[in-house]
Design a protein around this motif. Structure first.
Motif, PDB file in Angstrom:
ATOM      1  N   GLY A   1       0.723  -1.086  -0.238  1.00  0.00           N
ATOM      2  CA  GLY A   1      -0.074   0.223   0.171  1.00  0.00           C
ATOM      3  C   GLY A   1       0.945   1.177  -0.114  1.00  0.00           C
ATOM      4  N   PHE A   2       0.149   2.505   0.272  1.00  0.00           N
ATOM      5  CA  PHE A   2       0.876   3.800   0.559  1.00  0.00           C
ATOM      6  C   PHE A   2       0.300   4.389   1.386  1.00  0.00           C
ATOM      7  CE2 PHE A   2       2.192   7.826  -1.086  1.00  0.00           C
ATOM      8  CZ  PHE A   2       3.624   7.513  -1.647  1.00  0.00           C
ATOM      9  N   TRP A   3       1.288   5.124   2.578  1.00  0.00           N
ATOM     10  CA  TRP A   3       0.866   6.029   3.502  1.00  0.00           C
ATOM     11  C   TRP A   3       0.990   7.413   2.873  1.00  0.00           C
ATOM     12  CZ3 TRP A   3      -1.264   3.880   7.948  1.00  0.00           C
ATOM     13  CH2 TRP A   3      -0.890   2.684   8.430  1.00  0.00           C
ATOM     14  N   HIS A   4      -0.374   7.881   3.396  1.00  0.00           N
ATOM     15  CA  HIS A   4      -0.371   9.521   3.016  1.00  0.00           C
ATOM     16  C   HIS A   4      -0.266  10.384   4.116  1.00  0.00           C
ATOM     17  CE1 HIS A   4      -1.408   9.387  -1.401  1.00  0.00           C
ATOM     18  NE2 HIS A   4      -1.485   8.029  -1.207  1.00  0.00           N
ATOM     19  N   TRP A   5      -0.479   9.866   5.225  1.00  0.00           N
ATOM     20  CA  TRP A   5      -0.482  10.554   6.561  1.00  0.00           C
ATOM     21  C   TRP A   5      -0.266   9.751   7.727  1.00  0.00           C
ATOM     22  CZ3 TRP A   5      -5.452  13.523   8.088  1.00  0.00           C
ATOM     23  CH2 TRP A   5      -5.222  14.658   9.123  1.00  0.00           C
ATOM     24  N   ALA A   6       0.290  10.313   8.751  1.00  0.00           N
ATOM     25  CA  ALA A   6       0.679   9.631   9.999  1.00  0.00           C
ATOM     26  C   ALA A   6       0.900  10.620  11.088  1.00  0.00           C
ATOM     27  CB  ALA A   6       1.529   8.444   9.973  1.00  0.00           C
ATOM     28  N   VAL A   7      -0.132  10.939  12.125  1.00  0.00           N
ATOM     29  CA  VAL A   7       0.296  11.992  13.024  1.00  0.00           C
ATOM     30  C   VAL A   7      -0.133  11.124  14.267  1.00  0.00           C
ATOM     31  CG1 VAL A   7      -1.931  13.077  12.468  1.00  0.00           C
ATOM     32  CG2 VAL A   7      -0.031  14.171  13.753  1.00  0.00           C
ATOM     33  N   PHE A   8       0.423  11.464  15.371  1.00  0.00           N
ATOM     34  CA  PHE A   8       0.144  10.877  16.851  1.00  0.00           C
ATOM     35  C   PHE A   8       0.740  11.719  17.928  1.00  0.00           C
ATOM     36  CE2 PHE A   8       4.473   9.563  15.470  1.00  0.00           C
ATOM     37  CZ  PHE A   8       5.377   9.525  16.659  1.00  0.00           C
ATOM     38  N   ASN A   9       0.168  11.162  19.002  1.00  0.00           N
ATOM     39  CA  ASN A   9       0.576  11.810  20.077  1.00  0.00           C
ATOM     40  C   ASN A   9      -0.324  13.182  20.338  1.00  0.00           C
ATOM     41  OD1 ASN A   9       2.043  10.058  21.124  1.00  0.00           O
ATOM     42  ND2 ASN A   9       4.052  11.158  20.929  1.00  0.00           N
ATOM     43  N   ILE A  10      -1.596  13.112  19.687  1.00  0.00           N
ATOM     44  CA  ILE A  10      -2.489  14.151  19.717  1.00  0.00           C
ATOM     45  C   ILE A  10      -3.200  14.081  21.116  1.00  0.00           C
ATOM     46  CG2 ILE A  10      -4.723  15.089  18.860  1.00  0.00           C
ATOM     47  CD1 ILE A  10      -3.948  13.822  16.011  1.00  0.00           C
ATOM     48  N   PRO A  11      -3.184  15.108  22.016  1.00  0.00           N
ATOM     49  CA  PRO A  11      -4.175  14.818  23.128  1.00  0.00           C
ATOM     50  C   PRO A  11      -5.467  14.476  23.102  1.00  0.00           C
ATOM     51  CG  PRO A  11      -2.961  16.813  23.082  1.00  0.00           C
ATOM     52  CD  PRO A  11      -2.829  16.446  21.735  1.00  0.00           C
ATOM     53  N   ALA A  12      -5.615  13.549  24.173  1.00  0.00           N
ATOM     54  CA  ALA A  12      -7.173  13.168  23.979  1.00  0.00           C
ATOM     55  C   ALA A  12      -8.270  14.062  24.231  1.00  0.00           C
ATOM     56  CB  ALA A  12      -7.257  11.837  25.233  1.00  0.00           C
ATOM     57  N   SER A  13      -7.907  15.164  24.690  1.00  0.00           N
ATOM     58  CA  SER A  13      -8.836  16.429  24.745  1.00  0.00           C
ATOM     59  C   SER A  13      -9.259  17.075  23.508  1.00  0.00           C
ATOM     60  CB  SER A  13      -8.256  17.321  25.841  1.00  0.00           C
ATOM     61  OG  SER A  13      -6.933  18.038  25.309  1.00  0.00           O
ATOM     62  N   VAL A  14      -8.570  16.700  22.423  1.00  0.00           N
ATOM     63  CA  VAL A  14      -8.712  17.467  21.119  1.00  0.00           C
ATOM     64  C   VAL A  14      -9.814  16.224  20.587  1.00  0.00           C
ATOM     65  CG1 VAL A  14      -7.694  17.767  19.016  1.00  0.00           C
ATOM     66  CG2 VAL A  14      -6.466  18.275  21.021  1.00  0.00           C
ATOM     67  N   ASN A  15     -10.906  16.959  19.862  1.00  0.00           N
ATOM     68  CA  ASN A  15     -11.892  16.230  19.402  1.00  0.00           C
ATOM     69  C   ASN A  15     -12.015  16.629  17.925  1.00  0.00           C
ATOM     70  OD1 ASN A  15     -13.089  18.809  19.378  1.00  0.00           O
ATOM     71  ND2 ASN A  15     -14.817  18.118  21.058  1.00  0.00           N
ATOM     72  N   SER A  16     -11.037  17.478  17.239  1.00  0.00           N
ATOM     73  CA  SER A  16     -11.219  17.922  15.921  1.00  0.00           C
ATOM     74  C   SER A  16      -9.897  18.289  15.549  1.00  0.00           C
ATOM     75  CB  SER A  16     -12.395  18.563  15.421  1.00  0.00           C
ATOM     76  OG  SER A  16     -11.959  19.921  16.077  1.00  0.00           O
ATOM     77  N   ILE A  17      -9.827  18.205  14.050  1.00  0.00           N
ATOM     78  CA  ILE A  17      -8.487  18.905  13.642  1.00  0.00           C
ATOM     79  C   ILE A  17      -9.013  19.555  12.148  1.00  0.00           C
ATOM     80  CG2 ILE A  17      -8.052  16.985  12.109  1.00  0.00           C
ATOM     81  CD1 ILE A  17      -5.101  17.478  12.366  1.00  0.00           C
ATOM     82  N   PRO A  18      -8.690  20.904  12.172  1.00  0.00           N
ATOM     83  CA  PRO A  18      -9.162  21.768  10.901  1.00  0.00           C
ATOM     84  C   PRO A  18      -8.309  21.256   9.583  1.00  0.00           C
ATOM     85  CG  PRO A  18      -7.442  22.976  12.273  1.00  0.00           C
ATOM     86  CD  PRO A  18      -7.871  21.770  12.904  1.00  0.00           C
TER      87      PRO A  18
END
Length: 171
Positions: free
Chosen positions: A77-94
């Motif tokens: 396959g092909f990875w297009h995006w990988a982001v981690f360690n986002i705080p659990a208090s966050v409920n969206s990303i613009p």
């Protein structure tokens, strides 16, 4: 059967060999589940989609977001995006946004951050699976120069929930 499993697409279900996890509500103002991706999410524009989630499983301590194309003409396959360690208090990303304190890995394009859809011309349509993972630790101890596959390996052991919204594109 997941909604992203469809005979129009040549690749496998990348989540089938992984453990079943509870889902939670996931939505996007930029992606309609199962619809063709818009111009901002294509290569050259490379704008990550807006994503919102809620009702995470109890014990969620952080979030990871991945985008994977299982239909790429590779064995992996092909990875297009990988982001981690986002705080659990966050409920969206613009759209096009980043979350302070999170870690973005280089995807298979070599770019750190989101790389838009760009299937080879004349190949079948490709799916782009945007997954939000509920993680049971505040921080995954992963080298920022690691691959998304290393993140996926760690998520296997630390995910307690997963929700997916997907779109497709064909050149």
């Amino acid at each position: 059967m997941s909604t992203y499993n469809d005979p129009r697409f040549p690749g496998p279900d990348p989540y089938a060999p992984l453990k079943d996890l509870p889902s939670f509500p996931l939505s996007s103002t930029d992606i309609r589940d199962g619809a063709k991706l818009g111009e901002p999410q294509l290569a050259g524009n490379d704008v990550s989609p807006q994503l919102s989630w809620s009702d995470l499983p109890a014990g969620t301590k952080s979030i990871a977001i991945t985008c994977f194309d299982p239909d790429a003409p590779t064995g992996a396959g092909f990875w297009h995006w990988a982001v981690f360690n986002i705080p659990a208090s966050v409920n969206s990303i613009p759209a096009g946004g980043e979350i302070e304190g999170s870690v973005s890995l280089r995807g298979d394009s070599g770019k750190r951050g989101y790389y838009g859809a760009q299937p080879p011309a004349g190949h079948a349509p490709h799916r782009y699976l945007f997954a939000v993972h509920a993680v049971d630790v505040e921080k995954l101890d992963i080298d920022p120069d690691a691959t998304p596959t290393v993140l996926g390996f760690n998520l296997y052991f630390h995910s307690i929930g997963r929700a997916i919204v997907w779109g497709w594109y064909q050149n």
